[in-house]
Design an enzyme around this catalytic site. Structure first.
Site, PDB file in Angstrom:
ATOM      1  N   CYS A   1       0.828  -1.212   0.000  1.00 14.12           N
ATOM      2  CA  CYS A   1       0.000   0.000   0.000  1.00 14.12           C
ATOM      3  C   CYS A   1       0.867   1.269   0.000  1.00 14.12           C
ATOM      4  CB  CYS A   1      -0.914  -0.072   1.234  1.00 14.12           C
ATOM      5  SG  CYS A   1      -1.623   1.489   1.754  1.00 14.12           S
TER       6      CYS A   1
ATOM      7  N   CYS B   1       0.226   3.677   2.878  1.00 19.89           N
ATOM      8  CA  CYS B   1       0.753   3.094   4.123  1.00 19.89           C
ATOM      9  C   CYS B   1       2.246   3.384   4.244  1.00 19.89           C
ATOM     10  CB  CYS B   1       0.534   1.583   4.159  1.00 19.89           C
ATOM     11  SG  CYS B   1      -1.195   1.086   4.099  1.00 19.89           S
TER      12      CYS B   1
END
Length: 98
Positions: A23, A26
């Site tokens: 991600c 993230c």
């Protein structure tokens, strides 16, 4: 799981970061969380949970997207947000529950 419950039941705020290795947001969030920890020190615990390695935990907490940040105080969820959160906002939120 019992370890997780033990951690979030502590008196000081605990910020849980549900993330995934793949991600992009993230990966952006990671250094922000480090700066938050550097600024707040012992006022907060920050734990990271990889949703791919902990699917049961992610589903128990109804994590739909990553990153999802959940703040606990004495075992109660006091704040939750999915997506990127800036350092100053996180510091302000955590301080409001300290």
């Amino acid at each position: 799981m019992s370890n997780f419950t033990e951690i979030i039941n502590r008196e000081k705020p605990v910020l849980v970061d549900f993330f995934a290795e793949w991600c992009g947001p993230c990966q952006t969030m990671s250094p922000i969380l480090k700066k938050v920890k550097d600024e707040l020190g012992e006022k907060v615990s920050i734990i990271k949970i990889d949703v791919d390695k902990n699917q049961m935990l992610a589903s128990k907490f109804k994590v739909q997207g990553v990153p999802t940040l959940i703040l606990y105080k004495a075992g109660k969820q006091v704040w939750r947000q999915s997506g990127l959160v800036q350092k100053r906002d996180l510091v302000h939120i955590i301080n409001s529950f300290s």
